[in-house]
Design an enzyme around this catalytic site. Structure first.
Site, mmCIF file in Angstrom:
data_model
loop_
_atom_site.group_PDB
_atom_site.id
_atom_site.type_symbol
_atom_site.label_atom_id
_atom_site.label_comp_id
_atom_site.label_asym_id
_atom_site.label_seq_id
_atom_site.Cartn_x
_atom_site.Cartn_y
_atom_site.Cartn_z
ATOM 1 N N SER A 42 0.800 -1.227 0.000
ATOM 2 C CA SER A 42 0.000 0.000 0.000
ATOM 3 C C SER A 42 0.838 1.284 0.000
ATOM 4 O O SER A 42 0.550 2.192 -0.788
ATOM 5 C CB SER A 42 -0.973 -0.002 1.181
ATOM 6 O OG SER A 42 -1.987 -0.946 0.981
ATOM 7 N N LYS A 90 -12.313 -5.205 8.008
ATOM 8 C CA LYS A 90 -13.173 -4.786 6.897
ATOM 9 C C LYS A 90 -14.662 -4.784 7.251
ATOM 10 O O LYS A 90 -15.431 -3.985 6.715
ATOM 11 C CB LYS A 90 -12.930 -5.671 5.668
ATOM 12 C CG LYS A 90 -11.598 -5.433 4.978
ATOM 13 C CD LYS A 90 -11.519 -6.248 3.703
ATOM 14 C CE LYS A 90 -10.279 -5.926 2.902
ATOM 15 N NZ LYS A 90 -10.266 -6.641 1.599
ATOM 16 N N GLU A 114 -23.119 1.806 -2.040
ATOM 17 C CA GLU A 114 -23.877 0.615 -2.434
ATOM 18 C C GLU A 114 -23.011 -0.636 -2.570
ATOM 19 O O GLU A 114 -23.374 -1.697 -2.034
ATOM 20 C CB GLU A 114 -24.633 0.869 -3.746
ATOM 21 C CG GLU A 114 -25.495 -0.328 -4.164
ATOM 22 C CD GLU A 114 -26.221 -0.115 -5.474
ATOM 23 O OE1 GLU A 114 -27.295 -0.727 -5.664
ATOM 24 O OE2 GLU A 114 -25.707 0.649 -6.325
ATOM 25 N N ASN A 174 -13.178 -1.347 2.655
ATOM 26 C CA ASN A 174 -11.709 -1.287 2.662
ATOM 27 C C ASN A 174 -11.167 0.119 2.423
ATOM 28 O O ASN A 174 -9.953 0.319 2.377
ATOM 29 C CB ASN A 174 -11.105 -2.266 1.649
ATOM 30 C CG ASN A 174 -11.334 -1.849 0.201
ATOM 31 O OD1 ASN A 174 -12.032 -0.876 -0.086
ATOM 32 N ND2 ASN A 174 -10.755 -2.599 -0.716
ATOM 33 N N GLY A 176 -15.408 -16.499 -1.128
ATOM 34 C CA GLY A 176 -15.052 -15.610 -0.035
ATOM 35 C C GLY A 176 -15.385 -14.164 -0.324
ATOM 36 O O GLY A 176 -16.205 -13.844 -1.204
ATOM 37 N N ARG A 193 -15.605 -25.318 -3.586
ATOM 38 C CA ARG A 193 -14.865 -26.511 -3.199
ATOM 39 C C ARG A 193 -15.761 -27.379 -2.311
ATOM 40 O O ARG A 193 -16.855 -26.960 -1.916
ATOM 41 C CB ARG A 193 -13.586 -26.128 -2.457
ATOM 42 C CG ARG A 193 -13.833 -25.409 -1.155
ATOM 43 C CD ARG A 193 -12.533 -24.957 -0.532
ATOM 44 N NE ARG A 193 -12.777 -24.234 0.719
ATOM 45 C CZ ARG A 193 -11.827 -23.685 1.458
ATOM 46 N NH1 ARG A 193 -10.573 -23.760 1.061
ATOM 47 N NH2 ARG A 193 -12.128 -23.060 2.574
#
Length: 293
Positions: free
Chosen positions: A18, A63, A75, A84, A124, A148
């Site tokens: 970052s 988060k 939204e 984030n 995820g 999976r």
């Protein structure tokens, strides 16, 4: 403009790209800033410090935890249940997510978009963000969610939420399919506009792995891998060997950061500048990790 106080927060937060990426973006937009890396084990205790910033990015594990502290949420973040990127205005926090929008920018830089049949590997947070971004970009979307063993219920729940969103918008011809990896491999007649890997399969140090076979890639017109280390995963190598257009994960990382600046300062960046930053960020990653990519 006064020096902007920016940061990325998380816990633990050791290796992060970052600062490198955001320092370049601030320089491109000629905005003076101080960009910090803040290890925040206790989010509640850190709030007075965070309210003194002008903007900040968030990584694991905050988060979702940040949401109760926000004055507002956009939204995409509301749909994903994840934030984030935060803009601070007079001490009040406003949350967004750049996961989906940043992925869209990464595709756009390469002349691609989500307005095609999309196959998403994984269920995820990144999969959720990309699935809703694809839904936002195309009415009557076609999305396949690949799960999976043991994740069928999770994939089905995401499919249900996508369906509810489509019906609330008035879509009549959307299509959401839930498949196991085995079913995806066996579906030899399937043709995919965009194959997206949101899993960690193929990430360093397991760079010899791919979430799907070369045969699945051969049925795809484009492949997008969210893994950014290594920059060329085995999945993307399959695509290149077949002449399939590929998009690397570093592009998503850089474009997510660039979209943060759009949220904070309404900054737009040239494609050429973003492509150069993607190249330079890959070189910096290799330098920091001793040639890991």
């Amino acid at each position: 403009m006064k020096n902007q106080r920016a940061a990325v927060i998380g816990h633990p937060i050791g290796h992060t790209m970052s600062p490198f990426i955001h320092q370049r973006l601030f320089a491109l937009s000629h905005i003076p800033m101080e960009y910090q890396v803040l290890d925040v084990p206790d989010l509640a205790a850190a709030m007075p410090v965070l309210r003194q910033l002008d903007c900040f990015n968030i990584t694991i594990p905050h988060k979702r935890a940040i949401i109760p502290y926000l004055e507002g949420i956009d939204e995409p973040a509301a749909l994903c249940g994840s934030v984030n990127t935060v803009a601070v205005r007079e001490g009040r926090l406003y949350g967004s997510t750049t996961d989906g929008p940043g992925a869209a920018v990464a595709l756009a830089v390469q002349g691609l978009d989500f307005r095609r049949d999309v196959v998403i590997l994984g269920n995820g947070g990144a999969a959720r963000a990309i699935a809703f971004q694809a839904a936002l970009q195309r009415e009557n979307f076609h999305i396949t969610l690949v799960h999976r063993a043991g994740s069928y219920e999770k994939a089905l729940a995401l499919a249900s939420e996508l369906g509810e969103f489509a019906r609330s918008r008035g879509d009549k011809d959307f299509l959401i399919t839930v498949q196991s990896y085995g079913e995806l491999e066996q579906d030899v007649t399937g043709q995919y506009g965009l194959l997206v890997n949101t899993t960690s399969v193929g990430m360093y140090p397991h760079a010899d792995e791919s979430p799907v076979s070369k045969a699945v890639v051969a049925r795809s017109k484009a492949v997008f891998d969210a893994v950014f280390n290594p920059s060329k995963t085995k999945l993307l190598a399959y695509g290149e060997s077949l002449g399939v257009q590929t998009v690397e994960g570093m592009g998503m990382l850089v474009c997510q950061a660039a979209y943060s600046h759009k949220i904070w300062y309404n900054t737009e960046f040239e494609n050429g500048d973003l492509l150069q930053l993607i190249h330079d960020a890959k070189a910096e990653m290799a330098r920091k990790f001793g040639g890991a990519i």
